[in-house]
Design a protein around this motif. Sequence first.
Motif, PDB file in Angstrom:
ATOM      1  N   VAL A  91       6.838  -7.673  -3.883  1.00 55.04           N
ATOM      2  CA  VAL A  91       5.501  -7.136  -3.606  1.00 55.04           C
ATOM      3  C   VAL A  91       5.455  -6.562  -2.193  1.00 55.04           C
ATOM      4  O   VAL A  91       4.912  -5.471  -1.968  1.00 55.04           O
ATOM      5  CB  VAL A  91       4.423  -8.220  -3.800  1.00 55.04           C
ATOM      6  CG1 VAL A  91       3.046  -7.695  -3.401  1.00 55.04           C
ATOM      7  CG2 VAL A  91       4.414  -8.705  -5.241  1.00 55.04           C
ATOM      8  N   VAL A 128      -0.511  -5.973  -8.849  1.00 58.24           N
ATOM      9  CA  VAL A 128      -0.035  -5.383  -7.591  1.00 58.24           C
ATOM     10  C   VAL A 128      -0.428  -3.904  -7.535  1.00 58.24           C
ATOM     11  O   VAL A 128      -0.906  -3.416  -6.509  1.00 58.24           O
ATOM     12  CB  VAL A 128       1.484  -5.566  -7.431  1.00 58.24           C
ATOM     13  CG1 VAL A 128       2.004  -4.819  -6.215  1.00 58.24           C
ATOM     14  CG2 VAL A 128       1.832  -7.047  -7.358  1.00 58.24           C
ATOM     15  N   GLU A 129      -0.262  -3.216  -8.651  1.00 57.03           N
ATOM     16  CA  GLU A 129      -0.624  -1.793  -8.699  1.00 57.03           C
ATOM     17  C   GLU A 129      -2.128  -1.612  -8.496  1.00 57.03           C
ATOM     18  O   GLU A 129      -2.559  -0.705  -7.776  1.00 57.03           O
ATOM     19  CB  GLU A 129      -0.183  -1.183 -10.030  1.00 57.03           C
ATOM     20  CG  GLU A 129      -0.492   0.285 -10.173  1.00 57.03           C
ATOM     21  CD  GLU A 129       0.143   1.167  -9.105  1.00 57.03           C
ATOM     22  OE1 GLU A 129      -0.410   2.261  -8.848  1.00 57.03           O
ATOM     23  OE2 GLU A 129       1.166   0.790  -8.508  1.00 57.03           O
ATOM     24  N   ARG A 175      -6.425  -0.333  -1.972  1.00 54.67           N
ATOM     25  CA  ARG A 175      -6.162  -0.619  -0.575  1.00 54.67           C
ATOM     26  C   ARG A 175      -6.577   0.549   0.313  1.00 54.67           C
ATOM     27  O   ARG A 175      -6.334   1.710  -0.015  1.00 54.67           O
ATOM     28  CB  ARG A 175      -4.661  -0.871  -0.423  1.00 54.67           C
ATOM     29  CG  ARG A 175      -4.306  -1.560   0.836  1.00 54.67           C
ATOM     30  CD  ARG A 175      -2.877  -2.021   0.740  1.00 54.67           C
ATOM     31  NE  ARG A 175      -2.243  -1.715   2.011  1.00 54.67           N
ATOM     32  CZ  ARG A 175      -0.982  -1.499   2.182  1.00 54.67           C
ATOM     33  NH1 ARG A 175      -0.161  -1.525   1.170  1.00 54.67           N
ATOM     34  NH2 ARG A 175      -0.493  -1.229   3.361  1.00 54.67           N
ATOM     35  N   ARG A 233       7.129  -3.225  -2.152  1.00 60.36           N
ATOM     36  CA  ARG A 233       6.344  -2.215  -2.865  1.00 60.36           C
ATOM     37  C   ARG A 233       5.127  -1.764  -2.068  1.00 60.36           C
ATOM     38  O   ARG A 233       4.730  -0.601  -2.134  1.00 60.36           O
ATOM     39  CB  ARG A 233       5.904  -2.794  -4.213  1.00 60.36           C
ATOM     40  CG  ARG A 233       5.245  -1.786  -5.100  1.00 60.36           C
ATOM     41  CD  ARG A 233       5.109  -2.283  -6.487  1.00 60.36           C
ATOM     42  NE  ARG A 233       6.409  -2.392  -7.128  1.00 60.36           N
ATOM     43  CZ  ARG A 233       6.591  -2.615  -8.407  1.00 60.36           C
ATOM     44  NH1 ARG A 233       5.563  -2.766  -9.207  1.00 60.36           N
ATOM     45  NH2 ARG A 233       7.792  -2.697  -8.908  1.00 60.36           N
ATOM     46  N   LEU A 234       4.527  -2.674  -1.296  1.00 65.70           N
ATOM     47  CA  LEU A 234       3.311  -2.348  -0.545  1.00 65.70           C
ATOM     48  C   LEU A 234       3.570  -2.046   0.921  1.00 65.70           C
ATOM     49  O   LEU A 234       2.629  -1.797   1.675  1.00 65.70           O
ATOM     50  CB  LEU A 234       2.314  -3.508  -0.652  1.00 65.70           C
ATOM     51  CG  LEU A 234       1.817  -3.863  -2.049  1.00 65.70           C
ATOM     52  CD1 LEU A 234       0.906  -5.079  -2.001  1.00 65.70           C
ATOM     53  CD2 LEU A 234       1.116  -2.679  -2.696  1.00 65.70           C
ATOM     54  N   ILE A 278      -5.302 -10.492  -3.592  1.00 62.20           N
ATOM     55  CA  ILE A 278      -4.312 -10.102  -4.583  1.00 62.20           C
ATOM     56  C   ILE A 278      -4.000 -11.346  -5.400  1.00 62.20           C
ATOM     57  O   ILE A 278      -3.850 -12.434  -4.854  1.00 62.20           O
ATOM     58  CB  ILE A 278      -3.049  -9.486  -3.937  1.00 62.20           C
ATOM     59  CG1 ILE A 278      -2.107  -8.937  -4.992  1.00 62.20           C
ATOM     60  CG2 ILE A 278      -2.352 -10.468  -3.032  1.00 62.20           C
ATOM     61  CD1 ILE A 278      -0.986  -8.090  -4.428  1.00 62.20           C
ATOM     62  N   VAL A 336       1.743 -10.657   2.481  1.00 63.81           N
ATOM     63  CA  VAL A 336       1.467 -10.753   1.045  1.00 63.81           C
ATOM     64  C   VAL A 336       0.955 -12.157   0.715  1.00 63.81           C
ATOM     65  O   VAL A 336      -0.032 -12.313  -0.008  1.00 63.81           O
ATOM     66  CB  VAL A 336       2.722 -10.417   0.216  1.00 63.81           C
ATOM     67  CG1 VAL A 336       2.503 -10.714  -1.267  1.00 63.81           C
ATOM     68  CG2 VAL A 336       3.113  -8.957   0.410  1.00 63.81           C
ATOM     69  N   ARG A 346      -2.820  -2.002  -4.863  1.00 63.37           N
ATOM     70  CA  ARG A 346      -2.332  -0.827  -4.113  1.00 63.37           C
ATOM     71  C   ARG A 346      -3.326   0.338  -4.222  1.00 63.37           C
ATOM     72  O   ARG A 346      -3.600   1.018  -3.246  1.00 63.37           O
ATOM     73  CB  ARG A 346      -0.960  -0.393  -4.641  1.00 63.37           C
ATOM     74  CG  ARG A 346      -0.312   0.700  -3.780  1.00 63.37           C
ATOM     75  CD  ARG A 346       0.908   1.291  -4.457  1.00 63.37           C
ATOM     76  NE  ARG A 346       0.592   1.971  -5.701  1.00 63.37           N
ATOM     77  CZ  ARG A 346      -0.008   3.154  -5.795  1.00 63.37           C
ATOM     78  NH1 ARG A 346      -0.381   3.803  -4.714  1.00 63.37           N
ATOM     79  NH2 ARG A 346      -0.261   3.696  -6.974  1.00 63.37           N
ATOM     80  N   ARG A 347      -3.880   0.540  -5.399  1.00 68.94           N
ATOM     81  CA  ARG A 347      -4.838   1.648  -5.594  1.00 68.94           C
ATOM     82  C   ARG A 347      -6.130   1.444  -4.809  1.00 68.94           C
ATOM     83  O   ARG A 347      -6.765   2.420  -4.416  1.00 68.94           O
ATOM     84  CB  ARG A 347      -5.152   1.812  -7.084  1.00 68.94           C
ATOM     85  CG  ARG A 347      -4.042   2.472  -7.865  1.00 68.94           C
ATOM     86  CD  ARG A 347      -4.523   2.886  -9.252  1.00 68.94           C
ATOM     87  NE  ARG A 347      -5.148   1.810  -9.993  1.00 68.94           N
ATOM     88  CZ  ARG A 347      -4.523   1.008 -10.841  1.00 68.94           C
ATOM     89  NH1 ARG A 347      -3.249   1.159 -11.074  1.00 68.94           N
ATOM     90  NH2 ARG A 347      -5.201   0.056 -11.468  1.00 68.94           N
TER      91      ARG A 347
END
Length: 75
Positions: A28, A65-66, A72, A31-32, A48, A39, A69-70
Amino acid sequence: VYYRMPLMDATLTAPDLLGVELLDTADVAARLALSPSRVAQLEREGRIKAVRTASGRRVFLGGDVEAFRRTRQPR
């Protein structure tokens, strides 16, 4: 016969996990573009979602997680 993955708040069976991407804290973080400690902090704050394995490790669902992310805020 189902493989059971014991979690602190639920038990997921293999059919529940078909097609589900499971990520650990390091995945994670990569990815971020965050540190693993950040995290973990976000998870503790409830920003999260994660589940815990019986051994206490955090496991994040790829979709969660996706979604984070959208939403954030870019810096």
